[in-house]
Design a protein around this motif. Structure first.
Motif, PDB file in Angstrom:
ATOM      1  N   ARG A  89    -112.915  74.809 -97.929  1.00 63.92           N
ATOM      2  CA  ARG A  89    -114.425  75.057 -98.396  1.00 63.92           C
ATOM      3  C   ARG A  89    -113.915  72.937 -98.288  1.00 63.92           C
ATOM      4  NH1 ARG A  89    -116.036  80.470-101.235  1.00 63.92           N
ATOM      5  NH2 ARG A  89    -115.674  81.850 -99.324  1.00 63.92           N
ATOM      6  N   ASP A  90    -115.337  72.774 -98.720  1.00 68.00           N
ATOM      7  CA  ASP A  90    -115.737  71.151 -99.498  1.00 68.00           C
ATOM      8  C   ASP A  90    -114.350  70.228 -99.868  1.00 68.00           C
ATOM      9  OD1 ASP A  90    -118.564  71.334 -97.680  1.00 68.00           O
ATOM     10  OD2 ASP A  90    -119.358  71.724 -99.822  1.00 68.00           O
ATOM     11  N   VAL A  91    -114.012  71.466-100.908  1.00 68.43           N
ATOM     12  CA  VAL A  91    -113.008  70.671-101.414  1.00 68.43           C
ATOM     13  C   VAL A  91    -111.788  71.848-101.792  1.00 68.43           C
ATOM     14  CG1 VAL A  91    -111.461  69.925-103.719  1.00 68.43           C
ATOM     15  CG2 VAL A  91    -114.108  68.815-102.799  1.00 68.43           C
ATOM     16  N   THR A  92    -110.262  71.639-101.042  1.00 72.55           N
ATOM     17  CA  THR A  92    -109.237  72.440-101.370  1.00 72.55           C
ATOM     18  C   THR A  92    -107.997  71.785-102.143  1.00 72.55           C
ATOM     19  OG1 THR A  92    -110.319  73.549 -99.231  1.00 72.55           O
ATOM     20  CG2 THR A  92    -108.121  73.605 -99.255  1.00 72.55           C
ATOM     21  N   VAL A  93    -107.762  72.509-102.459  1.00 68.35           N
ATOM     22  CA  VAL A  93    -106.206  71.726-103.333  1.00 68.35           C
ATOM     23  C   VAL A  93    -105.405  72.448-103.235  1.00 68.35           C
ATOM     24  CG1 VAL A  93    -105.216  70.851-105.501  1.00 68.35           C
ATOM     25  CG2 VAL A  93    -108.001  71.508-105.180  1.00 68.35           C
ATOM     26  N   LEU A  94    -104.332  72.061-102.843  1.00 66.13           N
ATOM     27  CA  LEU A  94    -102.994  73.177-102.197  1.00 66.13           C
ATOM     28  C   LEU A  94    -102.312  72.564-103.499  1.00 66.13           C
ATOM     29  CD1 LEU A  94    -101.826  71.586 -98.646  1.00 66.13           C
ATOM     30  CD2 LEU A  94    -102.617  73.992 -99.552  1.00 66.13           C
ATOM     31  N   ASP A  95    -102.216  74.014-103.878  1.00 66.98           N
ATOM     32  CA  ASP A  95    -100.953  73.594-105.587  1.00 66.98           C
ATOM     33  C   ASP A  95     -99.335  74.077-105.283  1.00 66.98           C
ATOM     34  OD1 ASP A  95     -99.482  74.363-108.050  1.00 66.98           O
ATOM     35  OD2 ASP A  95    -100.403  75.924-108.756  1.00 66.98           O
ATOM     36  N   PHE A  96     -98.262  72.781-105.053  1.00 73.00           N
ATOM     37  CA  PHE A  96     -97.162  73.153-104.978  1.00 73.00           C
ATOM     38  C   PHE A  96     -96.434  73.230-105.960  1.00 73.00           C
ATOM     39  CE2 PHE A  96     -99.248  70.282-101.816  1.00 73.00           C
ATOM     40  CZ  PHE A  96     -98.363  70.329-100.604  1.00 73.00           C
ATOM     41  N   ALA A  97     -96.931  73.784-107.608  1.00 72.18           N
ATOM     42  CA  ALA A  97     -95.509  73.816-108.492  1.00 72.18           C
ATOM     43  C   ALA A  97     -94.791  75.037-107.274  1.00 72.18           C
ATOM     44  CB  ALA A  97     -96.960  74.854-109.648  1.00 72.18           C
ATOM     45  N   ARG A  98     -94.710  75.593-107.072  1.00 75.95           N
ATOM     46  CA  ARG A  98     -94.357  76.472-107.076  1.00 75.95           C
ATOM     47  C   ARG A  98     -92.597  76.655-106.249  1.00 75.95           C
ATOM     48  NH1 ARG A  98     -96.041  81.833-109.231  1.00 75.95           N
ATOM     49  NH2 ARG A  98     -93.837  82.872-108.048  1.00 75.95           N
ATOM     50  N   VAL A  99     -93.069  75.129-105.193  1.00 80.16           N
ATOM     51  CA  VAL A  99     -92.547  74.850-104.272  1.00 80.16           C
ATOM     52  C   VAL A  99     -91.628  73.514-104.837  1.00 80.16           C
ATOM     53  CG1 VAL A  99     -92.532  73.140-102.033  1.00 80.16           C
ATOM     54  CG2 VAL A  99     -94.841  74.835-102.612  1.00 80.16           C
ATOM     55  N   MET A 100     -89.952  74.163-103.934  1.00 79.74           N
ATOM     56  CA  MET A 100     -88.610  73.524-104.512  1.00 79.74           C
ATOM     57  C   MET A 100     -88.731  72.617-102.972  1.00 79.74           C
ATOM     58  SD  MET A 100     -88.348  74.585-107.848  1.00 79.74           S
ATOM     59  CE  MET A 100     -86.972  74.082-107.511  1.00 79.74           C
ATOM     60  N   PHE A 101     -89.311  72.938-101.424  1.00 73.43           N
ATOM     61  CA  PHE A 101     -88.666  72.296-100.232  1.00 73.43           C
ATOM     62  C   PHE A 101     -89.341  72.324 -99.425  1.00 73.43           C
ATOM     63  CE2 PHE A 101     -86.392  72.265 -96.483  1.00 73.43           C
ATOM     64  CZ  PHE A 101     -85.524  71.116 -96.169  1.00 73.43           C
ATOM     65  N   ILE A 102     -89.562  71.125 -99.083  1.00 78.35           N
ATOM     66  CA  ILE A 102     -90.390  70.817 -97.470  1.00 78.35           C
ATOM     67  C   ILE A 102     -90.049  70.191 -96.414  1.00 78.35           C
ATOM     68  CG2 ILE A 102     -92.980  70.116 -96.989  1.00 78.35           C
ATOM     69  CD1 ILE A 102     -93.096  69.921-100.072  1.00 78.35           C
TER      70      ILE A 102
END
Lengths: 110, 169
Positions: A37-50
């Motif tokens: 939507r107008d504002v989209t926020v991705l929450d990476f709190a659980r992400v250990m590897f990219i």
């Protein structure tokens, strides 16, 4: 399901629950394009590897947001992932918000 | 047999000769296994969390490159990963069974995200190789009729190229 989505009238909050944003999880991340939507926020709190396959999936969200004049942000990004995002110039297109900025953005878009 | 994952450890214990070999089929599922192996080796060597994360990402990119571009996602072709401690350096050698020259993959500079946005490129070319070049101390690529050999060097005295401590914002 390794993603959960919260939405308000003008915002989407995407929690990535998978600990790896890589080739195997990329497709599921790309599929949230239709929910932005107008504002989209991705929450990476659980992400250990990219890795670069994961970054390519994030770029597809960046493209989708720009196509519709929307804004994409990231929260809870580790220092290492911030460094990697800086290396590939992703922060220009998906800025990282701190806790206060995040609350303000969601509040504005609620 | 092609789905077999092989992990071998050889050499005498000590800082100059330890070798760990991992061999996987060309399937992305097994890339995660190599990534876990890289973490184990990095912890054994006492890497900082930042240096460990750098190495884990570089190894992941090299293995994915070998699977996709070297072996063309052919699950019957294998990717070999060898961790070698030599004096004060760690070498991680990633070997595929692909053919064709690959040296041009190196040193293309930072891939342009803007090109992707402007021109609709599916993926910025060379993103993984670019990251490897940024994260390791040295890199070496060799090709012959047997395949490609990609060697990444990590100085054991370095604690992260950017010196960043791991934390969440």
């Amino acid at each position: 399901m390794s993603i959960t989505i919260e939405q308000g009238p003008r915002y989407t909050l995407i929690h990535i629950l998978n600990d790896s944003v890589d080739a195997l999880s990329a497709k599921e991340i790309e599929q949230v394009r239709s929910q932005m939507r107008d504002v989209t926020v991705l929450d990476f709190a659980r992400v250990m590897f990219i890795n670069s396959a994961g970054i390519s999936a994030l770029l597809k969200l960046v493209i989708e947001a720009r196509k519709h004049g929307q804004h994409l942000y990231a929260v809870n990004v580790t220092a290492h992932h911030r460094k990697v995002f800086e290396m590939v110039d992703l922060l220009r297109y998906m800025p990282i918000l701190d806790e206060e900025e995040y609350k303000a953005k969601i509040s504005e878009a609620a | 047999m092609s789905d077999t994952v092989v992990i071998r450890r050889s050499g005498q214990a000590g800082p100059t000769s330890e070798v760990v070999d991992i061999s996987i089929p060309s399937d992305q599922v097994f890339e995660r296994l190599v990534r876990d192996g890289a973490v184990a080796v990095a912890r054994w060597l006492g890497f900082s969390e930042e240096r460990l994360a750098d190495m884990q990402l570089a190894v992941s990119e090299a293995v994915n490159n070998a699977i996709e571009h070297g072996n063309k996602n052919d699950a019957h072709s294998r990717v070999g990963v060898r961790f070698i401690v030599r004096n004060d350096r760690l070498a991680v050698q990633v070997v595929d069974q692909g053919t064709g020259l690959a040296a041009s993959q190196l040193t293309e500079g930072r891939p342009s995200i803007q090109n992707k946005l402007d021109n609709g490129e599916e993926s910025p070319r060379g993103l993984g190789i670019y990251l490897i070049e940024q994260l390791v101390d040295d890199v070496e690529l060799q090709s012959d009729e047997q395949g490609h050999s990609f060697i990444m060097w990590f100085n054991l005295t370095t604690q992260g190229k950017e010196g960043v401590d791991e934390h969440h914002d």
